[in-house]
Design a protein around this motif. Structure first.
Motif, PDB file in Angstrom:
ATOM      1  N   ASN A 163       0.966   3.634  -5.604  1.00 44.15           N
ATOM      2  CA  ASN A 163      -0.108   3.368  -4.642  1.00 44.15           C
ATOM      3  C   ASN A 163      -0.960   4.583  -4.304  1.00 44.15           C
ATOM      4  O   ASN A 163      -1.847   4.505  -3.471  1.00 44.15           O
ATOM      5  CB  ASN A 163       0.480   2.789  -3.351  1.00 44.15           C
ATOM      6  N   THR A 164      -0.681   5.707  -4.897  1.00 49.25           N
ATOM      7  CA  THR A 164      -1.474   6.899  -4.629  1.00 49.25           C
ATOM      8  C   THR A 164      -2.031   7.454  -5.935  1.00 49.25           C
ATOM      9  O   THR A 164      -1.429   7.288  -7.008  1.00 49.25           O
ATOM     10  CB  THR A 164      -0.640   7.997  -3.934  1.00 49.25           C
ATOM     11  N   SER A 195      -5.310  -0.793  -1.724  1.00 50.89           N
ATOM     12  CA  SER A 195      -5.174   0.321  -0.796  1.00 50.89           C
ATOM     13  C   SER A 195      -5.239  -0.138   0.638  1.00 50.89           C
ATOM     14  O   SER A 195      -5.396   0.662   1.548  1.00 50.89           O
ATOM     15  CB  SER A 195      -6.304   1.337  -1.036  1.00 50.89           C
ATOM     16  N   ASP A 196      -5.117  -1.454   0.850  1.00 48.44           N
ATOM     17  CA  ASP A 196      -5.216  -1.931   2.226  1.00 48.44           C
ATOM     18  C   ASP A 196      -3.884  -1.865   2.948  1.00 48.44           C
ATOM     19  O   ASP A 196      -3.750  -2.319   4.058  1.00 48.44           O
ATOM     20  CB  ASP A 196      -5.745  -3.370   2.269  1.00 48.44           C
ATOM     21  N   GLY A 197      -2.899  -1.273   2.297  1.00 48.48           N
ATOM     22  CA  GLY A 197      -1.631  -1.098   2.982  1.00 48.48           C
ATOM     23  C   GLY A 197      -0.805  -2.364   3.045  1.00 48.48           C
ATOM     24  O   GLY A 197       0.206  -2.422   3.699  1.00 48.48           O
ATOM     25  N   THR A 235       3.900  -3.634   1.592  1.00 43.55           N
ATOM     26  CA  THR A 235       5.040  -3.033   2.212  1.00 43.55           C
ATOM     27  C   THR A 235       6.241  -3.733   1.681  1.00 43.55           C
ATOM     28  O   THR A 235       6.198  -4.870   1.348  1.00 43.55           O
ATOM     29  CB  THR A 235       4.991  -3.197   3.722  1.00 43.55           C
ATOM     30  N   SER A 280       2.636  -4.720  10.214  1.00 42.40           N
ATOM     31  CA  SER A 280       2.963  -3.908   9.127  1.00 42.40           C
ATOM     32  C   SER A 280       4.263  -3.395   9.480  1.00 42.40           C
ATOM     33  O   SER A 280       4.464  -2.820  10.412  1.00 42.40           O
ATOM     34  CB  SER A 280       2.015  -2.816   9.067  1.00 42.40           C
ATOM     35  N   ARG A 292      -3.406  -3.092   8.606  1.00 41.07           N
ATOM     36  CA  ARG A 292      -3.444  -2.624   7.222  1.00 41.07           C
ATOM     37  C   ARG A 292      -3.716  -1.125   7.165  1.00 41.07           C
ATOM     38  O   ARG A 292      -3.091  -0.389   6.406  1.00 41.07           O
ATOM     39  CB  ARG A 292      -4.512  -3.388   6.443  1.00 41.07           C
ATOM     40  N   THR A 293      -4.678  -0.689   7.974  1.00 38.21           N
ATOM     41  CA  THR A 293      -5.019   0.735   8.003  1.00 38.21           C
ATOM     42  C   THR A 293      -3.856   1.564   8.516  1.00 38.21           C
ATOM     43  O   THR A 293      -3.515   2.617   7.958  1.00 38.21           O
ATOM     44  CB  THR A 293      -6.256   0.960   8.884  1.00 38.21           C
ATOM     45  N   SER A 344      -0.703   0.757   8.479  1.00 39.92           N
ATOM     46  CA  SER A 344       0.360   0.724   7.465  1.00 39.92           C
ATOM     47  C   SER A 344       0.098   1.749   6.372  1.00 39.92           C
ATOM     48  O   SER A 344       0.992   2.482   5.954  1.00 39.92           O
ATOM     49  CB  SER A 344       0.437  -0.665   6.828  1.00 39.92           C
ATOM     50  N   ASN A 345      -1.138   1.781   5.906  1.00 42.07           N
ATOM     51  CA  ASN A 345      -1.486   2.680   4.811  1.00 42.07           C
ATOM     52  C   ASN A 345      -1.351   4.139   5.218  1.00 42.07           C
ATOM     53  O   ASN A 345      -0.898   4.984   4.441  1.00 42.07           O
ATOM     54  CB  ASN A 345      -2.917   2.396   4.347  1.00 42.07           C
ATOM     55  N   THR A 378       1.397   6.302   3.109  1.00 40.07           N
ATOM     56  CA  THR A 378       0.929   7.353   2.213  1.00 40.07           C
ATOM     57  C   THR A 378       1.039   8.745   2.828  1.00 40.07           C
ATOM     58  O   THR A 378       0.654   9.726   2.216  1.00 40.07           O
ATOM     59  CB  THR A 378      -0.540   7.111   1.806  1.00 40.07           C
TER      60      THR A 378
END
Length: 401
Positions: free
Chosen positions: A139-140, A247-249, A252, A281, A380-381, A383-384, A388
């Motif tokens: 994811n990165t 990338s919306d997190g 999970t 999240s 979502r934000t 969570s991301n 990350t």
């Protein structure tokens, strides 16, 4: 002095152990993929019986119908055998633990990851850790995975051991280089990574390694009934393609939320990390995900009595108190669930997890993550940011006094 025959015996023992670990890993991954699909299909939900609510459970008879409908089993007997396998491995259980057999009846069963009763032994911890690292790499954006040459051969999607250790340290997975090397050795011993030619153990240096286990491959449930292990890495069709993931997190790993019981699972187990549900999240086993599908909608209910606005939270003299927590994630995550948006709130906290130890409670509103204000962001934000970011997170919250 070790004789040749003794070495053969040691080798056979190690191979047998490796096969057992692979079978365990397949059961864990397959069970988790099924859990996420059932949440997404709303087969898992809160149910009432005799005036009592049972959060996040499914009806055995309905589940067997679902397995047949989705062609996961050819008949009801096969479906029962599949679910019995998950029950025997402590992936699921009867909600009151009154039945040790999976019965084709209107009985309530639940995934242990959805109520925090999953038995997290040392081997399961390694798999959860490996999954979390795998997903973080997926994811990165990074240059760790590349096609490289070693000993005259060309190998795809390889990691240079020393660079992998650098990255793990940077991500806060381990505090020292020596401990990070030991983590790499555990991943190899559990069949998660391997040397490209299977000639070396994991060491801090220029040797090349690959992920042997592909957590994202969709497992067929019928595979649970086939007692066989893989002797070669899985197909490269899906293993480690470095493409930009959602990338919306949303990815999970262990997703589970219950408004009536503070649980934590996840990508896990006793606690997993953050997982999400309808705007949540939560269990972050930073792992976050056995599946590349979007977040699973588990339980639409919220623990909040009322929603508040960012402006209300920041009003001078208002009935809210700000608190700051420093939470150090363990092998499977941080142990809490975030839900909602503008602002997000804490939906559930694993009583035995890092977040609970730091003082986090349900119904608190998330103000900032690692210094970044998130009052106007959705789950979502948030969570991301956590998924990350470093293993140690600093969170500001506000709670009503």
């Amino acid at each position: 002095m070790v004789l040749e025959g003794e070495m053969d015996g040691i080798g056979n023992t190690m191979q047998k152990k490796a096969a057992e670990l692979e079978r365990l890993a397949e059961v864990l991954v397959t069970g988790e993929q099924l859990r996420l699909r059932l949440h997404e299909g709303k087969v898992i939900k809160d149910r009432r019986h005799h005036l009592r609510t049972y959060p996040n459970c499914f009806v055995a008879k309905e589940l067997i119908d679902w397995l047949l409908e989705h062609k996961e089993a050819s008949d009801r007997d096969t479906a029962i055998k599949i679910m019995q396998k998950l029950l025997d491995q402590s992936i699921i259980h009867h909600v009151c633990d009154e039945h040790r057999e999976f019965k084709d009846m209107k009985l309530f069963y639940r995934f242990r990851k959805d109520d925090g009763t999953f038995p997290l032994d040392s081997e399961a911890k390694v798999f959860m850790r490996g999954q979390r690292i795998y997903e973080k790499l997926m994811n990165t954006e990074n240059n760790l995975l590349q096609t490289r040459e070693e000993e005259g051969g060309t190998f795809e999607r390889t990691l240079v051991a020393s660079e992998f250790i650098d990255w793990l340290l940077q991500e806060g997975e381990m505090p020292t280089r020596e401990e990070t090397e030991q983590l790499g050795r555990r991943l190899l011993e559990h069949g998660i990574i391997q040397h490209v030619t299977n000639k070396h153990h994991f060491v801090d240096g220029p040797l090349l390694f690959q992920f042997r286990m592909n957590f994202r491959r969709r497992r067929r449930l019928i595979e649970l009934l086939h007692e066989r292990s893989r002797s070669i890495p899985e197909s490269h069709d899906s293993p480690f393609c470095l493409r930009k993931q959602n990338s919306d997190g949303g990815n999970t790993s262990f997703l589970s939320v219950s408004p009536t019981k503070e649980i934590k699972v996840a990508v896990g187990v006793r606690r997993s990390s953050m997982s999400s549900s309808c705007g949540s999240s939560g269990y972050y086993s930073s792992s976050p995900t056995l599946s590349s599908s979007p977040p699973v909608l588990c339980n639409p209910k919220s623990v909040l009595k009322r929603q508040v606005s960012p402006e209300e939270l920041q009003t001078p003299g208002g009935p809210f108190l700000k608190k700051t927590f420093t939470i150090v994630g363990d092998a499977v995550g941080w142990g809490f669930v975030v839900r909602g948006s503008k602002p997000c709130h804490i939906q559930a906290v694993d009583p035995g997890g890092p977040a609970a130890a730091a003082g986090m409670k349900v119904c608190q509103f998330v103000v900032s993550v690692n210094g970044l204000n998130v009052l106007t962001q959705d789950y979502r934000t948030v969570s991301n940011l956590i998924l990350t970011g470093p293993r140690t997170i600093v969170m500001e919250v506000m709670e009503e006094v």
